[in-house]
Design an enzyme around this catalytic site. Structure first.
Site, short mmCIF file in Angstrom:
data_model
loop_
_atom_site.label_atom_id
_atom_site.label_comp_id
_atom_site.label_asym_id
_atom_site.label_seq_id
_atom_site.Cartn_x
_atom_site.Cartn_y
_atom_site.Cartn_z
N GLU A 32 4.26 57.03 18.84
CA GLU A 32 5.32 56.84 19.95
C GLU A 32 6.60 55.87 19.50
OE1 GLU A 32 2.59 57.11 23.85
OE2 GLU A 32 2.46 55.22 22.91
C1 ACM Z 1 -1.52 57.27 21.54
O1 ACM Z 1 -2.31 57.60 22.50
N1 ACM Z 1 -0.29 56.74 21.69
C2 ACM Z 1 -2.01 57.35 20.26
#
Ligand code: ACM
Length: 687
Positions: free
Chosen positions: A318
């Site tokens: 992310e």
């Molecule tokens: C995650 O849930 N961003 C690994």
């Protein structure tokens, strides 16, 4: 002669078909690879004794001591004494081939054989890890009957399907103290999970003492961090239970908490403070400057020495890239190095970090975003965005772990996690060589909405079906058996000090502000927290780390056993297949719900925490009344009028919507009763 053949044939059929049932009747979790029932039982009485033959060491002795403590707790019998035993006449004789590694390693032999007859029990295993698993199995076999406590005569030969069976706990978004982690490690050992993945840093907190870069924990944790001594102690505690500890330092995103102490590592100008909200944020490490790698070399070196496991998790998930886009120096670097986009830039960063991890003797693991052909094949990919990335990684030669489908924070029912298999989806068509790269999986407990008070209830018992998926043969999939054994396991976990059950009435009493919570409990027992990411989407105010976690949504269970039971009753009833008592039971429950609003009303007026609960209580009451009306129509054998049906179904649709971020889980079953009552050819329910 013919009769004897028939008896023999029936006997064989019986024995064959009895095996899966016997396994579930034993209430073992996870189900062993092989179970052969014997006849009779071994009494577990105050003369119970344990002897260790063959290899012994302090870790094995501690495992046996722990086993005896747990056996005493389970039975309330005090004078158990292993030291008095000699091997010839001990009740339980243990033989371990070798000690195995002091700190467990991936791929060690975890198999064991447990042979119990009415005269004694033998537990043998190639390593201490196998002995530990066998002792946990023995504890799960102890039952009470008319003669006393006993274990059944049985031969169990057992080994795991996957070598990596993990639980990840995020201690950044809410800090989880060491004692809470330890009791969860005890729970992990019970269900043979063998990796504790410690998500130690994120935007909301850097939770490890760093002696090299102390401003990480000093300015990045609000004082809520683990000292290195505490970490060493926890690693020892886990190792004693056959559990590896894999640290995660999530980078280059999820790093806001690093920057109050070291803003020069960031890609944007700052200033920085610890993030208080949940979500994906802009701050990210600057991957274009050499001082970043000098810093990471020091940090990773320090942490690689602190954490003995072979694997080192660098996160990698992310990264939104906004700080990189906005930084002219980074853009110039990208052009100079022919990096076309932020994925390329992150791959460059990962390559450097992987080299540092490797230099410090460790193997890199990262979330599936890190998958890139530039990385060496030693890297392990943890798939959270879908099963296909796991298969893609295996096809390209990388080892992988599944976490997609195993997110406990999404508040799914146990059966839904149970249905997710690492070898299904994209992984179903892998070659044997590719399949072998799938090491297992991990349940994940992200901690936006958990506190030390309710984290156990979010992990247990729903982590157990995932543990079983990763340990037991792939063919073990029966959901009814799962739930029966899960109830039993949940009660056993109480003895270890897990608080998934005990915290529930405590939290309800706080919400109600009174001792008598019976009416609140009637409502709380049939609601569940909203699922997936609905809690963010339906929040009345932006949730932060300062938001209290003291509402009914925080106390209520992820899965309502009452609603599941009611659904089973109604499904059988409307199919005309219910036992005669079922209708009476349905009607008792409906009346209890209908009448509960009047009982709960005095509490609703007295507690601010119950304000948001009032509409749910009114809905539950009305659902009870609707269900009773439907039963009346069915009783009279006359179809319910269309206008009534339409009105009730509209109400039920409304009653299914979240209120106070809770869902009434019995609404769909009441709907089935209404629909059945309105059908012309109504089923002929037993009157
Ligand atoms: C995650 O849930 N961003 C690994």
């Amino acid at each position: 002669m013919r009769i004897w053949l028939l008896v023999l044939a029936f006997g064989l059929i019986f024995v064959r078909s009895a095996i899966p049932q016997t396994q579930s009747a034993l209430a073992l979790m996870p189900v062993p690879a092989s179970v052969q029932m014997g006849s009779g039982q071994l009494l577990v009485d105050p003369s119970f004794s344990v002897a260790i033959t063959g290899h012994t060491d302090v870790r094995l002795q501690r495992a046996v001591d722990r086993f005896l403590v747990n056996l005493r707790r389970q039975t309330g019998m005090l004078p158990l004494d292993m030291k008095a035993a000699d091997s010839a006449n001990a009740t339980l004789v243990i033989r371990s081939g070798s000690g195995g590694k002091d700190i467990p390693e991936l791929g060690e032999d975890e198999s064991y054989k447990l042979d119990i007859s009415n005269s004694g029990a033998k537990l043998s295993a190639p390593t201490t890890l196998g002995v530990m698993h066998g002792l946990e199995t023995f504890l799960q076999l102890v039952e009470i009957n008319a003669e006393g406590f006993s274990v059944p005569a049985v031969v169990i030969e057992d080994k795991p399907r996957f070598p990596w069976r993990g639980l990840m706990i995020d201690v950044s978004r809410h800090f989880i103290p060491i004692d809470v982690l330890k009791r969860n490690l005890d729970g992990m050992a019970t269900v043979k999970l063998n990796v504790f993945h410690w998500h130690l840093s994120d935007n909301q907190g850097f939770r490890v003492e760093s002696k090299k870069s102390p401003k990480l924990h000093e300015l990045g944790s609000d004082g809520q961090y683990y000292t290195q001594d505490e970490i060493r102690d926890l690693i020892g505690y886990a190792g004693d239970r056959g559990i590896r500890v894999v640290p995660e330092f999530d980078m280059p995103g999820h790093t806001t908490a690093w920057f109050p102490g070291y803003p020069e590592l960031a890609s944007g100008p700052g200033p920085y403070s610890i993030e208080r909200q949940w979500g994906i944020f802009d701050p990210a490490i600057d991957p274009t400057q050499e001082r970043t790698y000098k810093f990471l070399d020091d940090l990773i070196g320090e942490m690689a020495r602190l954490f003995p496991d072979q694997f080192f998790h660098i996160g990698g998930d992310e990264v939104n890239g906004k700080q990189w886009d906005a930084n002219p120096k980074i853009q110039t670097f990208m052009r100079a190095h022919d990096l076309k986009n932020n994925q390329d830039l992150q791959a460059e960063f990962n390559k450097r970090v992987q080299q540092i991890v490797s230099k410090h003797g460790k193997t890199t693991i990262g979330w599936d975003e890190v998958l890139h052909p530039d990385l060496p094949k030693s890297v392990v990919i943890q798939s959270w965005r879908g099963q296909d990335s796991l298969a893609a990684a295996a096809k390209q030669g990388y080892r992988g772990l599944l976490s997609y489908g195993y997110y406990l924070d999404l508040i799914w029912p146990a059966a839904r996690h149970y249905a997710v298999d690492p070898m299904s989806g994209g992984a179903a068509n892998l070659t044997p060589e590719e399949s072998a790269r799938i090491l297992g999986g991990e349940a994940c407990m992200w901690s936006e909405y958990v506190s030390p008070e309710n984290i156990d209830s979010r992990i247990w018992p729903r982590a157990a079906p995932i543990a079983e998926r990763l340990w037991s043969p792939q063919s073990i999939t029966d959901v009814n058996s799962l739930y029966q054994r899960l109830d039993e396991l949940s009660r056993r976990l109480d003895w270890l000090g897990l608080t998934h059950n005990s915290s529930y009435p405590l939290m309800l009493r706080r919400i109600a502000g009174t001792e008598d919570i019976s009416s609140l409990r009637v409502l709380a027992d049939v609601v569940e927290p909203v699922k997936d990411y609905t809690r963010e989407e339906t929040a009345m105010a932006v949730p932060t780390s300062a938001t209290p976690l003291n509402r009914l949504v925080d106390a209520s269970r992820p899965e309502s056993a009452t609603a599941r039971h009611f659904a089973d009753l109604v499904d059988a009833f409307v199919a005309g297949k219910a036992a005669p008592e079922a209708k009476a039971e349905i009607s008792v429950l409906l009346r209890q719900w209908r009448d509960n609003q009047a009982k709960l009303q005095p509490l609703l007026d007295k507690s601010f925490l119950l304000k948001e609960v009032a509409p749910l209580s009114r809905d539950l009451s009305a659902l009870g009344a609707t269900g009773l009306n439907a039963l009346d129509y069915l009783d009279r054998g006359e179809p319910a009028p269309d206008a009534w049906k339409v009105e009730q179904l509209a109400f039920i649709e409304q009653a299914k919507t979240q209120k106070g971020q809770l869902i009434i889980m019995v609404a769909p079953s009441v709907q089935k009763l209404v629909e059945a009552s309105a059908r012309l050819a109504a089923p002929s329910p037993s009157k």
